[in-house]
Each structure stands twice: as structure tokens, then as C-alpha cells.
Design a protein around this motif. Structure first.
Motif, PDB file in Angstrom:
ATOM      1  N   MET A   1       0.837  -1.200   0.000  1.00 55.86           N
ATOM      2  CA  MET A   1       0.000   0.000   0.000  1.00 55.86           C
ATOM      3  C   MET A   1       0.871   1.248   0.000  1.00 55.86           C
ATOM      4  N   ASP A   2       0.574   2.164  -0.887  1.00 60.13           N
ATOM      5  CA  ASP A   2       1.288   3.428  -0.951  1.00 60.13           C
ATOM      6  C   ASP A   2       0.690   4.371   0.090  1.00 60.13           C
ATOM      7  N   ILE A   3       1.498   4.800   1.054  1.00 63.11           N
ATOM      8  CA  ILE A   3       1.009   5.629   2.150  1.00 63.11           C
ATOM      9  C   ILE A   3       1.101   7.114   1.839  1.00 63.11           C
ATOM     10  N   ALA A   4       1.752   7.489   0.747  1.00 58.19           N
ATOM     11  CA  ALA A   4       1.919   8.909   0.413  1.00 58.19           C
ATOM     12  C   ALA A   4       0.561   9.591   0.263  1.00 58.19           C
ATOM     13  N   GLY A   5       0.378  10.674   0.998  1.00 57.68           N
ATOM     14  CA  GLY A   5      -0.864  11.429   0.946  1.00 57.68           C
ATOM     15  C   GLY A   5      -2.003  10.836   1.741  1.00 57.68           C
ATOM     16  N   GLN A   6      -1.765   9.699   2.384  1.00 54.73           N
ATOM     17  CA  GLN A   6      -2.784   9.015   3.176  1.00 54.73           C
ATOM     18  C   GLN A   6      -2.536   9.267   4.668  1.00 54.73           C
ATOM     19  N   VAL A   7      -3.555   9.064   5.474  1.00 56.13           N
ATOM     20  CA  VAL A   7      -3.429   9.296   6.913  1.00 56.13           C
ATOM     21  C   VAL A   7      -2.969   8.039   7.622  1.00 56.13           C
ATOM     22  N   ALA A   8      -2.015   8.213   8.536  1.00 53.70           N
ATOM     23  CA  ALA A   8      -1.523   7.121   9.377  1.00 53.70           C
ATOM     24  C   ALA A   8      -1.605   7.565  10.834  1.00 53.70           C
ATOM     25  N   ILE A   9      -2.213   6.739  11.662  1.00 58.35           N
ATOM     26  CA  ILE A   9      -2.256   6.989  13.112  1.00 58.35           C
ATOM     27  C   ILE A   9      -1.134   6.196  13.762  1.00 58.35           C
ATOM     28  N   VAL A  10      -0.399   6.843  14.656  1.00 58.73           N
ATOM     29  CA  VAL A  10       0.615   6.150  15.459  1.00 58.73           C
ATOM     30  C   VAL A  10       0.374   6.500  16.921  1.00 58.73           C
ATOM     31  N   THR A  11       0.163   5.484  17.757  1.00 53.73           N
ATOM     32  CA  THR A  11      -0.001   5.734  19.194  1.00 53.73           C
ATOM     33  C   THR A  11       1.345   5.554  19.893  1.00 53.73           C
TER      34      THR A  11
END
Length: 252
Positions: A1-11
Motif C-alpha cells: 500500500m502506498d502511504i503517500a498522501g494518506q493518513v496514518a495513526i501512530v499511538t
């Protein structure tokens, strides 16, 4: 999956594994939502990498639910990485008697319930996204521990909580398969996080020497690199990946 421009949550994103992961995702072009209880540290981390800081207890259902619309407003949510955790040591029955039940409850609450809380909410949002060419809508990476499999004396609460995270992996992956959401857990060994690096130098040297190869603490950037590989490899699903330099922990 290309994460560029997408939202990622990190706790747990203010330090250690979480901060390194958030940094790597930001460098890959993701819009990163950093979650932590330490307001000053998470604000600093978010500013440093152009992310967005959120301050709340991951195990607080109401607080997490209130934050999700603000995270959704950042763009399409595609990734959740659960790194928030606590690891106090304590015997079930010590010199002063049985462990305070509140200690056990807190460890399970943060490590296991907090992981599940964010997973349930993130998956509900991911399920609404448009799938990519592989049919993927999102990826969830949870942090277990090798203590889930070889918990040491004094790690009963931590091992139980991380064992729960490990056991959650396959049923969640199976359930979310129809939604195009993958679930993977990483089980780190000894990593150079603030908790370990605060120990006396001789203790650190002894612990590092117990790792077969490489005989050192893992680097948070190596955890982050595995997260990026999980994103890139769609066949990684429902698995618990040990990241430990072949370490198998002794009873104590």
C-alpha cells in the motif's frame, strides 16, 4: 500500500518505537496523526515532522471516539500503528504480598484494551475508504512483544497483556479480510527505547549481550522499517513477526 498522501495513526508517538515509526511514515509522505499522553513531547514530535498531535489515553473510549472525526478530517485513513504501552515489573506474589490488582489492570488497560480501542475505531473508518488495486482499504500493525511467548518472572502483567495483543492478530485479520484490511503484529525483543536506556550501563550491557546476533539493542528505526515493509507487502496478514535478533528470554 502506498502511504503517500494518506493518513496514518501512530499511538505512543512521542518517543521510542512510536516516534521513529511516525518519522518514517512522514518521510514516506504520510499525513501522520501522533497520539500520546505527554502533551509537550507529542507536540514537539508532531511539529518536527509536520504531523498532527493528539493528546488522550488510548484506553479511554470517549476520548478516542471524540478524536476520530478530527483525524478523519485530515484525509483518508489507511494505517494504524499501535505502539502505546507500559511495562512495570512486579511479581504476582512479592515480598510485600500479592500484586496490587490495580497494577495488573493498568498494564492490561493500556497495552491490550488501548490497542483494541484504537483498532475498532480505525477499522470502522478504513472500511469506508476506496480500495486500491489490491483491494486493500487499510493496514493495522499492533505491537506485541517476545514477552508474550517467553515472559520472565516479574513480567506477568506485561506478558499477559502482550499475549492478548498477539492472540488478537489472527481473529481480527480473519474478520477484516472481507473489508480489505490487513492486521499484523510485531513482537519486538530488546529495543533501545527510553525505558531500557534509562537502566544502569552495566545492566544495559548485560541485556544487549544476551541477544545472539546482532548483540545489541534493536533500534527504533528498525521497527519502523518493518512497519514500512508490512505496508508494502500485501501477503503479510494475520501474522506475528518477531523482531528480536534470535533472542529467547530466560526465566529471569
Amino acid at each position: 500500500m502506498d502511504i503517500a498522501g494518506q493518513v496514518a495513526i501512530v499511538t505512543g508517538a512521542a518517543s521510542g518505537l512510536g516516534r521513529a515509526t511516525a518519522q518514517a511514515l512522514a518521510a514516506a509522505g504520510a499525513v501522520v496523526a501522533l497520539i500520546d499522553l505527554d502533551e509537550a513531547m507529542v507536540t514537539d514530535a508532531a511539529r518536527a515532522m509536520g504531523g498532527h498531535g493528539f493528546v488522550f489515553d488510548v484506553a479511554d473510549a470517549a476520548a478516542a471516539e471524540a478524536a476520530m472525526p478530527r483525524i478523519e478530517a485530515l484525509g483518508p485513513l489507511r494505517l494504524l500503528v499501535n505502539c502505546a504501552g507500559v511495562a512495570p515489573a512486579g511479581k504476582i506474589v512479592g515480598r510485600d504480598g500479592p500484586m496490587d490488582l490495580a497494577v495488573f489492570e493498568r498494564v492490561v488497560r493500556v497495552n491490550l484494551i488501548g490497542t483494541f480501542n484504537l483498532m475498532r475505531l480505525a477499522a470502522a473508518v478504513m472500511a469506508k475508504q476506496t480500495p486500491n488495486a489490491e483491494g486493500e482499504r487499510g493496514v493495522i500493525v499492533n505491537t506485541a512483544s517476545i514477552a508474550a511467548f517467553e515472559g520472565q518472572i516479574g513480567q506477568a502483567a506485561y506478558a499477559a497483556a502482550k499475549g492478548g495483543v498477539a492472540s488478537l492478530t489472527l481473529p481480527a485479520a480473519r474478520e477484516f479480510a472481507s473489508l480489505g484490511i490487513r492486521v499484523v503484529a510485531i513482537a519486538p525483543g530488546l529495543f533501545g527505547t527510553p525505558m531500557l536506556l534509562s537502566m544502569p550501563e552495566k545492566v544495559q550491557e548485560s541485556l544487549a549481550a544476551s541477544v545472539p546476533f546482532p548483540s545489541r539493542f534493536g533500534r527504533p528505526e528498525e521497527y519502523a522499517a518493518l512497519v514500512l515493509h508490512i505496508l508494502a507487502n500485501p501477503m503479510l496478514n494475520g501474522s506475528i513477526l518477531r523482531l528480536d535478533g534470535a533472542l529467547r528470554m530466560a526465566p529471569r
